[in-house]
Design an enzyme around this catalytic site. Structure first.
Site, PDB file in Angstrom:
ATOM      1  N   TYR A  33       0.915  -0.766  -0.227  1.00 21.04           N
ATOM      2  CA  TYR A  33      -0.145   0.060   0.390  1.00 21.04           C
ATOM      3  C   TYR A  33       0.801   1.500  -0.089  1.00 21.04           C
ATOM      4  O   TYR A  33       2.294   1.252   0.493  1.00 21.04           O
ATOM      5  CB  TYR A  33      -0.911   0.093   1.908  1.00 21.04           C
ATOM      6  CG  TYR A  33      -0.455   0.274   2.341  1.00 21.04           C
ATOM      7  CD1 TYR A  33      -0.190   1.450   2.885  1.00 21.04           C
ATOM      8  CD2 TYR A  33       0.315  -0.622   3.286  1.00 21.04           C
ATOM      9  CE1 TYR A  33       0.222   1.993   4.395  1.00 21.04           C
ATOM     10  CE2 TYR A  33       1.349  -0.633   4.498  1.00 21.04           C
ATOM     11  CZ  TYR A  33       0.525   0.700   4.789  1.00 21.04           C
ATOM     12  OH  TYR A  33       1.996   0.977   6.373  1.00 21.04           O
ATOM     13  N   ARG A  52       8.066   4.952  -4.320  1.00 21.90           N
ATOM     14  CA  ARG A  52       7.936   3.780  -3.644  1.00 21.90           C
ATOM     15  C   ARG A  52       7.368   2.472  -3.751  1.00 21.90           C
ATOM     16  O   ARG A  52       7.395   1.941  -3.461  1.00 21.90           O
ATOM     17  CB  ARG A  52       7.666   4.432  -1.975  1.00 21.90           C
ATOM     18  CG  ARG A  52       8.098   3.839  -0.818  1.00 21.90           C
ATOM     19  CD  ARG A  52       7.964   4.563   0.474  1.00 21.90           C
ATOM     20  NE  ARG A  52       7.152   4.951   0.683  1.00 21.90           N
ATOM     21  CZ  ARG A  52       6.621   5.656   2.047  1.00 21.90           C
ATOM     22  NH1 ARG A  52       7.280   5.418   2.833  1.00 21.90           N
ATOM     23  NH2 ARG A  52       5.421   6.295   2.327  1.00 21.90           N
ATOM     24  N   ARG A 100      -6.234 -20.313  -2.718  1.00 28.25           N
ATOM     25  CA  ARG A 100      -5.215 -20.757  -2.142  1.00 28.25           C
ATOM     26  C   ARG A 100      -3.508 -21.306  -1.515  1.00 28.25           C
ATOM     27  O   ARG A 100      -3.934 -22.550  -1.582  1.00 28.25           O
ATOM     28  CB  ARG A 100      -5.494 -20.610  -0.198  1.00 28.25           C
ATOM     29  CG  ARG A 100      -5.816 -19.839   0.707  1.00 28.25           C
ATOM     30  CD  ARG A 100      -5.554 -19.717   1.966  1.00 28.25           C
ATOM     31  NE  ARG A 100      -5.197 -19.593   3.210  1.00 28.25           N
ATOM     32  CZ  ARG A 100      -4.009 -19.706   4.081  1.00 28.25           C
ATOM     33  NH1 ARG A 100      -3.734 -20.498   3.506  1.00 28.25           N
ATOM     34  NH2 ARG A 100      -3.011 -19.117   4.389  1.00 28.25           N
ATOM     35  N   HIS A 102       0.808 -21.141  -0.872  1.00 25.63           N
ATOM     36  CA  HIS A 102       1.992 -20.050  -0.362  1.00 25.63           C
ATOM     37  C   HIS A 102       2.390 -19.019  -1.251  1.00 25.63           C
ATOM     38  O   HIS A 102       3.088 -18.472  -1.829  1.00 25.63           O
ATOM     39  CB  HIS A 102       2.452 -20.639   0.737  1.00 25.63           C
ATOM     40  CG  HIS A 102       1.998 -21.023   2.318  1.00 25.63           C
ATOM     41  ND1 HIS A 102       0.832 -21.366   2.231  1.00 25.63           N
ATOM     42  CD2 HIS A 102       2.156 -20.241   3.417  1.00 25.63           C
ATOM     43  CE1 HIS A 102       0.751 -21.264   3.752  1.00 25.63           C
ATOM     44  NE2 HIS A 102       1.466 -20.235   3.574  1.00 25.63           N
ATOM     45  N   LYS A 149       6.766  -1.606   1.311  1.00 28.04           N
ATOM     46  CA  LYS A 149       5.655  -0.772   2.063  1.00 28.04           C
ATOM     47  C   LYS A 149       4.040  -2.364   2.306  1.00 28.04           C
ATOM     48  O   LYS A 149       2.988  -2.067   1.427  1.00 28.04           O
ATOM     49  CB  LYS A 149       4.703   0.735   2.221  1.00 28.04           C
ATOM     50  CG  LYS A 149       4.051   0.832   3.365  1.00 28.04           C
ATOM     51  CD  LYS A 149       3.862   2.423   2.733  1.00 28.04           C
ATOM     52  CE  LYS A 149       3.327   3.449   3.245  1.00 28.04           C
ATOM     53  NZ  LYS A 149       3.666   3.494   4.698  1.00 28.04           N
ATOM     54  N   GLU A 182      12.251   2.264  14.353  1.00 34.31           N
ATOM     55  CA  GLU A 182      11.080   3.961  14.073  1.00 34.31           C
ATOM     56  C   GLU A 182       9.584   2.987  15.159  1.00 34.31           C
ATOM     57  O   GLU A 182       9.643   2.673  15.506  1.00 34.31           O
ATOM     58  CB  GLU A 182      10.368   3.731  12.727  1.00 34.31           C
ATOM     59  CG  GLU A 182      10.134   1.981  11.686  1.00 34.31           C
ATOM     60  CD  GLU A 182       9.574   1.908  10.553  1.00 34.31           C
ATOM     61  OE1 GLU A 182      10.268   3.478   9.545  1.00 34.31           O
ATOM     62  OE2 GLU A 182       9.046   0.651  10.188  1.00 34.31           O
ATOM     63  N   LEU A 207      11.120   1.358   7.085  1.00 37.03           N
ATOM     64  CA  LEU A 207      10.056   1.872   6.114  1.00 37.03           C
ATOM     65  C   LEU A 207      11.753   3.389   5.222  1.00 37.03           C
ATOM     66  O   LEU A 207      11.893   4.370   6.121  1.00 37.03           O
ATOM     67  CB  LEU A 207       8.708   2.518   6.304  1.00 37.03           C
ATOM     68  CG  LEU A 207       8.494   2.683   5.025  1.00 37.03           C
ATOM     69  CD1 LEU A 207       8.263   1.668   4.094  1.00 37.03           C
ATOM     70  CD2 LEU A 207       6.597   3.371   5.521  1.00 37.03           C
TER      71      LEU A 207
END
Length: 281
Positions: A33, A52, A100, A102, A149, A182, A207
């Site tokens: 995101y 980014r 589904r 992995h 992110k 952070e 990040l």
């Protein structure tokens, strides 16, 4: 007015059921995101946030959902439909819907693209800037690729909830060596005893904050010393000032950490100057 989201080519009410239950973002957090601040209708640090976003996608080998020009158009249309002037635009991209497993899907799947936009309470933001915020420390429990992110935010959620329950706004993660990495959704800074700005150097441990980079540039333009080096909670408590930065909170003073005051327990002049200069840039 009901809020409108963009999902895979359609603009629809925010609560419309437009995501497959087999989406890998939902099933496996296989998703990234990005968040842009909007002030006066302007997207702040727009290109850096877009860069980014593409980097996060490339690191996870998720296909780009559309061209950059098309994504800008979708973001601005989502802002328009939600009448956003002072708030945020949120973009999320998952690998898409597939059985589904992995491992990556064996057949090509279409990435899922979600764009939302909303106004933020500007009075609450102004109050944080004026009074500062409280922070608690929390052990670093996140995965090792915090430079991506990703929506894999459960440790951040738990730490932020602990902060709220302690009467604080943010939590600072502390690694096994005792250094602050952070915050749960912000970069961490201090103004040390020598008057230098200190924030941890970029690596996979944190990040790569877009607002962080902008503040470093603005500080150096004003001949402020910037040291990219880790610091401890003890260093922060002994500092002249401490603050956090993020897209929606560009420079917000930290007045206490774990209930103990930083400096005189008030927002410091360097923090105030950086916030004002950033917003005026």
């Amino acid at each position: 007015m009901s809020r409108i989201a963009y999902v895979n080519g359609a603009y629809a009410p925010l609560n419309a059921p437009l995501i497959s239950v087999m989406d890998r973002g939902l099933q496996l957090a296989d998703s990234i995101y990005e968040v842009w601040a909007v002030r006066g209708g302007r997207l702040y640090d727009a290109e850096a946030h877009m860069a980014r976003l593409w980097r996060s996608l490339d690191e996870l080998r998720i296909a780009h959902p559309m061209s950059e020009a098309s994504l800008w158009a979708v973001m601005r249309e989502t802002m328009r439909r939600n009448r956003v002037r002072d708030g945020i635009v949120y973009v999320q991209v998952s690998r898409g819907a597939a059985p589904r497993d992995h491992v990556f899907p064996s057949a090509a799947v279409r990435p899922t693209l979600i764009v939302t936009a909303k106004n933020l309470d500007q009075r609450a933001i102004a109050a944080r800037v004026e009074r500062g915020v409280r922070v608690i420390s929390a052990p670093e429990t996140r995965w090792a690729r915090r430079d991506i992110k990703s929506v894999n935010l459960l440790p951040n959620v738990l730490a932020r909830q602990a902060a709220k329950e302690a009467g604080a706004f943010e939590a600072w993660f502390v690694d096994d060596d005792g250094f602050v990495t952070e915050g749960t959704s912000s970069s961490a800074w201090i103004v040390d005893a020598a008057g230098s700005l200190r924030t941890r150097a970029l690596s996979t441990a944190l990040l790569h904050g877009v607002t962080r980079a902008a503040l470093i540039g603005l500080a150096r333009e004003r001949q402020l010393a910037v040291v990219e080096a880790p610091f401890t909670i003890a260093d922060a408590l002994a500092a002249r000032e401490a603050f956090i930065s993020s897209a929606s909170n560009p420079a917000v003073g930290v007045v206490t950490i774990d209930g103990r005051p930083v400096g005189d327990g008030k927002v410091g002049p360097v923090t105030r100057t950086l916030n004002a200069v950033y917003l005026g840039a």
